[in-house]
Design a protein around this motif. Structure first.
Motif, PDB file in Angstrom:
ATOM      1  N   ASN A  57       0.751  -1.409   0.056  1.00 46.59           N
ATOM      2  CA  ASN A  57      -0.051  -0.107   0.006  1.00 46.59           C
ATOM      3  C   ASN A  57       1.068   1.583   0.125  1.00 46.59           C
ATOM      4  N   SER A  58       2.057   1.563  -0.343  1.00 50.49           N
ATOM      5  CA  SER A  58       2.827   2.080  -0.917  1.00 50.49           C
ATOM      6  C   SER A  58       3.021   2.996  -2.562  1.00 50.49           C
ATOM      7  N   ALA A  59       1.779   4.124  -2.703  1.00 55.29           N
ATOM      8  CA  ALA A  59       1.538   4.875  -3.854  1.00 55.29           C
ATOM      9  C   ALA A  59       3.140   5.474  -4.575  1.00 55.29           C
ATOM     10  N   GLY A  60       2.640   4.747  -5.804  1.00 50.98           N
ATOM     11  CA  GLY A  60       3.554   4.980  -6.741  1.00 50.98           C
ATOM     12  C   GLY A  60       3.207   6.354  -7.960  1.00 50.98           C
ATOM     13  N   ILE A  61       3.710   6.587  -8.658  1.00 53.48           N
ATOM     14  CA  ILE A  61       2.882   7.522  -9.496  1.00 53.48           C
ATOM     15  C   ILE A  61       3.445   7.278 -11.011  1.00 53.48           C
ATOM     16  N   THR A  62       2.739   6.812 -11.668  1.00 48.86           N
ATOM     17  CA  THR A  62       2.493   6.471 -13.252  1.00 48.86           C
ATOM     18  C   THR A  62       2.775   7.910 -14.224  1.00 48.86           C
ATOM     19  N   PRO A  63       3.234   7.826 -15.756  1.00 47.58           N
ATOM     20  CA  PRO A  63       3.057   8.132 -16.138  1.00 47.58           C
ATOM     21  C   PRO A  63       2.337   8.913 -16.929  1.00 47.58           C
ATOM     22  N   ALA A  64       1.536   8.034 -17.259  1.00 49.63           N
ATOM     23  CA  ALA A  64      -0.116   8.771 -16.853  1.00 49.63           C
ATOM     24  C   ALA A  64      -0.579  10.149 -16.700  1.00 49.63           C
ATOM     25  N   ASN A  65       0.271  10.110 -15.352  1.00 52.97           N
ATOM     26  CA  ASN A  65      -0.308  11.269 -14.270  1.00 52.97           C
ATOM     27  C   ASN A  65       0.355  12.501 -15.193  1.00 52.97           C
ATOM     28  N   LYS A  66      -0.875  13.671 -15.370  1.00 52.00           N
ATOM     29  CA  LYS A  66      -0.156  14.782 -16.045  1.00 52.00           C
ATOM     30  C   LYS A  66       0.154  16.021 -15.029  1.00 52.00           C
ATOM     31  N   ASN A  67      -0.310  15.715 -13.331  1.00 46.82           N
ATOM     32  CA  ASN A  67       0.261  16.553 -12.197  1.00 46.82           C
ATOM     33  C   ASN A  67       1.099  16.213 -11.597  1.00 46.82           C
ATOM     34  N   ALA A  68       1.846  14.893 -11.784  1.00 45.16           N
ATOM     35  CA  ALA A  68       2.856  14.657 -10.882  1.00 45.16           C
ATOM     36  C   ALA A  68       3.096  15.432  -9.503  1.00 45.16           C
ATOM     37  N   GLU A  69       3.674  16.461  -9.884  1.00 40.77           N
ATOM     38  CA  GLU A  69       4.063  17.530  -8.925  1.00 40.77           C
ATOM     39  C   GLU A  69       2.798  17.833  -7.605  1.00 40.77           C
ATOM     40  N   ARG A  70       1.374  18.537  -8.507  1.00 41.26           N
ATOM     41  CA  ARG A  70       0.892  18.036  -7.877  1.00 41.26           C
ATOM     42  C   ARG A  70       0.693  16.768  -6.867  1.00 41.26           C
ATOM     43  N   THR A  71       0.558  16.129  -7.614  1.00 39.78           N
ATOM     44  CA  THR A  71       0.506  14.707  -7.001  1.00 39.78           C
ATOM     45  C   THR A  71       1.521  14.472  -5.877  1.00 39.78           C
ATOM     46  N   ALA A  72       2.449  14.778  -5.980  1.00 39.57           N
ATOM     47  CA  ALA A  72       3.419  14.856  -5.309  1.00 39.57           C
ATOM     48  C   ALA A  72       3.310  15.408  -3.950  1.00 39.57           C
ATOM     49  N   ALA A  73       2.813  16.638  -3.856  1.00 37.03           N
ATOM     50  CA  ALA A  73       2.398  17.620  -2.850  1.00 37.03           C
ATOM     51  C   ALA A  73       1.476  17.163  -2.111  1.00 37.03           C
ATOM     52  N   TRP A  74       0.009  17.069  -2.580  1.00 34.15           N
ATOM     53  CA  TRP A  74      -0.798  16.092  -2.150  1.00 34.15           C
ATOM     54  C   TRP A  74      -0.593  15.044  -1.298  1.00 34.15           C
ATOM     55  N   LEU A  75       0.462  13.869  -1.359  1.00 38.72           N
ATOM     56  CA  LEU A  75       0.560  12.999  -0.847  1.00 38.72           C
ATOM     57  C   LEU A  75       1.830  13.336   0.036  1.00 38.72           C
ATOM     58  N   ASP A  76       2.685  14.107   0.104  1.00 36.55           N
ATOM     59  CA  ASP A  76       3.355  14.642   0.863  1.00 36.55           C
ATOM     60  C   ASP A  76       2.670  15.178   2.369  1.00 36.55           C
ATOM     61  N   TYR A  77       1.695  15.930   1.964  1.00 41.76           N
ATOM     62  CA  TYR A  77       0.859  15.949   3.111  1.00 41.76           C
ATOM     63  C   TYR A  77       1.020  15.134   4.376  1.00 41.76           C
ATOM     64  N   LEU A  78       0.580  13.507   3.551  1.00 41.71           N
ATOM     65  CA  LEU A  78       0.432  12.997   4.693  1.00 41.71           C
ATOM     66  C   LEU A  78       1.746  12.353   5.771  1.00 41.71           C
ATOM     67  N   TYR A  79       2.670  12.723   4.872  1.00 45.72           N
ATOM     68  CA  TYR A  79       3.610  12.745   6.509  1.00 45.72           C
ATOM     69  C   TYR A  79       3.909  13.874   7.089  1.00 45.72           C
ATOM     70  N   SER A  80       3.485  15.455   6.857  1.00 45.37           N
ATOM     71  CA  SER A  80       3.235  16.041   8.138  1.00 45.37           C
ATOM     72  C   SER A  80       2.680  15.913   9.559  1.00 45.37           C
ATOM     73  N   GLU A  81       2.769  16.559  10.406  1.00 48.34           N
ATOM     74  CA  GLU A  81       2.297  16.011  11.582  1.00 48.34           C
ATOM     75  C   GLU A  81       0.392  16.768  11.217  1.00 48.34           C
ATOM     76  N   GLU A  82      -0.140  17.388  10.803  1.00 47.66           N
ATOM     77  CA  GLU A  82      -0.980  17.817  10.766  1.00 47.66           C
ATOM     78  C   GLU A  82      -2.192  16.744   9.482  1.00 47.66           C
ATOM     79  N   GLY A  83      -0.750  16.455   8.546  1.00 41.74           N
ATOM     80  CA  GLY A  83      -1.541  15.252   7.275  1.00 41.74           C
ATOM     81  C   GLY A  83      -1.918  14.431   8.267  1.00 41.74           C
ATOM     82  N   ASN A  84      -0.584  13.968   9.372  1.00 43.34           N
ATOM     83  CA  ASN A  84      -0.767  12.143  10.163  1.00 43.34           C
ATOM     84  C   ASN A  84      -2.189  12.429  11.311  1.00 43.34           C
ATOM     85  N   LEU A  85      -2.290  13.780  11.417  1.00 45.47           N
ATOM     86  CA  LEU A  85      -3.022  13.861  12.793  1.00 45.47           C
ATOM     87  C   LEU A  85      -4.867  13.261  11.687  1.00 45.47           C
TER      88      LEU A  85
END
Length: 547
Positions: free
Chosen positions: A364-392
């Motif tokens: 259940n780890s998340a890979g970004i595919t070549p079909a993704n046209k918003n890879a940077e936003r997707t990364a920022a969205w996933l990265d939120y879960l590694y913050s204190e606020e996102g984990n909460l």
């Protein structure tokens, strides 16, 4: 406690270290120790970088397609994760709308293969890429997922800070050539060991027996259960549970491939395995081991654990111990359970082999595919879960709905712990949160386990089972990656080896094959190529150590 180097989730020193890592470009904390399980420095923090919900981090709304299995517990209440309070709130905070694609529960591996074969990829795939044929490197070369090093460096400040503070973890989520391939599910807290051996405490107390630690003490306790409590199956297990590290560790060997001083070994051909089989056979002949272990299912084992037929059994702390204690609460108020430390051979020894989750869960780890046209936003969205606020949000949900703050401690509300619709704690968590099973971000927050394990017996078990977690760094093979050619060769060898091994295991334990035939059995495994399999894992391990 042997694992006291694994720091608490919110230790201020770790927070400051990670904050500094996020602020200073190119700075590495280098606080990870050199073992297979990274310490919990750099756990969720408030990074100096903006969260995805800030206007500076996200502008126009975007939509993503996201393929992942729907957890069986969540499937009881949800048709898809988009109905979850967690993902609905996450959308509000990030301006990212997600359309989920779920394979049928139980068909995830088959459906994953069909998805890849179709060539019609979603934007994100949540899967265990360590099991991809040829490993994550092959998944990248097959254009299933994209490399993430630059994206993490530039658009995932929270994950970057964690990896800077935990270089051993960075090794875990990278390929042999150093490519980061997924946003991982990362263990935190002190609950990586979620199962172990459990006994009837009320019987032990009645018989004046202590909780067994050595194999000799286990033999005595099981004998007393049989002779004085009338237990028909003093120790009950399913065949599948013998594939976990339970009693084998007392004999100094792993249940499969393991490490011994940096050398890869295969437990079932080692001399200690003969001693292990000899002990199991003795228990079987003496009526101490359930004679139905090879054929019974989990439901049959559960019945024996609760109806007085058995006095000892492996159990998960959450699902099994809680279920057993609840089932007997009214019918047998004296019924009580106690966790036993992972068995050893001699008094005073520390266990070195037992079943535990890796700090990097893999699944259940998340890979970004070549079909993704918003890879940077997707990364920022996933990265939120590694913050204190996102984990909460991920672990506790929305304040005032699924939790309230008592000081700085998030306390689950009755919606979770006393659900008005009659949902168990686990089912309620699965419906409203994404906390009880691995997913991108952190899993195992101590504040979650403290509340999920409602019985004192469970709280004791989680501390006991995890006491020697750090000992696994010397015996457990890390998540190594065979090459494509090695993987094909390994699959061919182990298909034959596993079939023969499982057949002979049952024959040795049940006495159909005498222990005297052990040397012939190991010789047959060598003819089948087990030594070549060991060589493949040794090469993969040496490459891993050079990452």
């Amino acid at each position: 406690m042997a694992n006291n180097t694994r720091s608490p989730l919110w230790r201020k020193q770790a927070v400051m270290l990670v904050l500094a890592s996020a602020l200073i470009a190119g700075c590495s904390g280098n606080t990870g120790n050199n073992n297979n399980s990274a310490p919990n420095t750099g756990t969720p923090t408030n990074s100096a970088a903006p969260s995805p919900g800030d206007s500076s981090a996200s502008s126009e709304p975007i939509s993503l397609t996201y393929w992942t299995g729907l957890n069986a517990f969540a499937a009881r209440s949800l048709k898809e994760y988009g109905e979850s309070l967690f993902y609905q709130e996450l959308e509000k905070r990030t301006n990212v709308k997600v359309k989920f694609e779920h394979p049928a529960v139980g068909s995830e591996a088959e459906q994953f293969n069909l998805l890849i074969a179709s060539g019609k990829l979603p934007d994100v795939i949540e899967y265990n890429f360590t099991t991809y044929p040829g490993g994550p490197e092959k998944a990248i070369s097959d254009k299933v997922i994209i490399p993430l090093n630059d994206i993490v460096e530039q658009h995932a400040p929270n994950l970057k800070a964690y990896l800077d503070a935990n270089p051993e973890m960075k090794k875990e989520i990278s390929t042999d050539n150093g490519t980061i391939y997924a946003f991982p599910a990362l263990g935190t807290g002190n609950s990586n060991v979620s199962s172990g051996l459990v006994l009837r405490k009320d019987w032990l107390d009645e018989l004046g027996l202590g909780v067994p630690e050595t194999i000799e003490e286990w033999t005595n306790v099981l004998t007393q259960f049989k002779e004085k409590k009338g237990a028909k199956t003093p120790l009950t297990m399913t065949l599948a549970e013998f594939k976990s590290e339970r009693f084998n560790g007392a004999f100094g060997i792993g249940i499969g491939f393991y490490l011994d001083g940096g050398q890869v070994k295969y437990g079932p051909i080692e001399p200690g395995y003969k001693d292990y089989l000899t002990q199991l056979n003795a228990w079987y002949k003496d009526g101490l081991l359930d004679p139905d272990f090879a054929t019974q299912d989990g439901a049959a084992k559960d019945a024996k654990a609760t109806n007085g037929s058995a006095g000892a059994f492996p159990a998960f702390i959450g699902s099994a111990m809680g279920k057993y204690l609840t089932a007997n609460k009214d019918s047998n108020p004296a019924y009580d359970l106690v966790a036993a430390q992972h068995p050893v051979l001699n008094k005073g020894e520390e266990p070195r082999f037992f079943t535990a989750a890796y700090d990097y869960r893999g699944e259940n780890s998340a890979g970004i595919t070549p079909a993704n046209k918003n890879a940077e936003r997707t990364a920022a969205w996933l990265d939120y879960l590694y913050s204190e606020e996102g984990n909460l949000l991920k672990s506790f949900g929305v304040e005032g709905t699924t939790y309230t703050l008592e000081g700085d401690y998030p306390k689950y509300t009755d919606l979770i712990v006393n659900n008005p619709d009659g949902l168990s704690i686990g089912d309620a968590m699965a419906k409203y949160l994404r906390v009880s099973t691995p997913s991108p971000g952190f899993v195992g927050d101590d504040r979650y386990t403290e509340q999920y394990y409602s019985f004192d017996q469970q709280k004791h078990a989680v501390k006991l089972f995890n006491q020697y977690y750090d000992n696994l760094k010397d015996t457990r093979l890390p998540r190594v990656t065979p090459t494509v050619d090695e993987g094909q060769e390994l699959s061919s060898i182990m298909a034959e080896v596993n079939t023969y091994f499982e057949e002979m295991f049952m024959q040795f334990v049940m006495g159909a094959a005498p222990i005297a035939e052990f040397d012939g059995y190991t010789a047959q495994l060598k003819k089948m190529g087990i030594e070549r399999a060991i060589e493949i894992y040794q090469s993969a391990y040496e490459r891993y150590m050079k990452r």
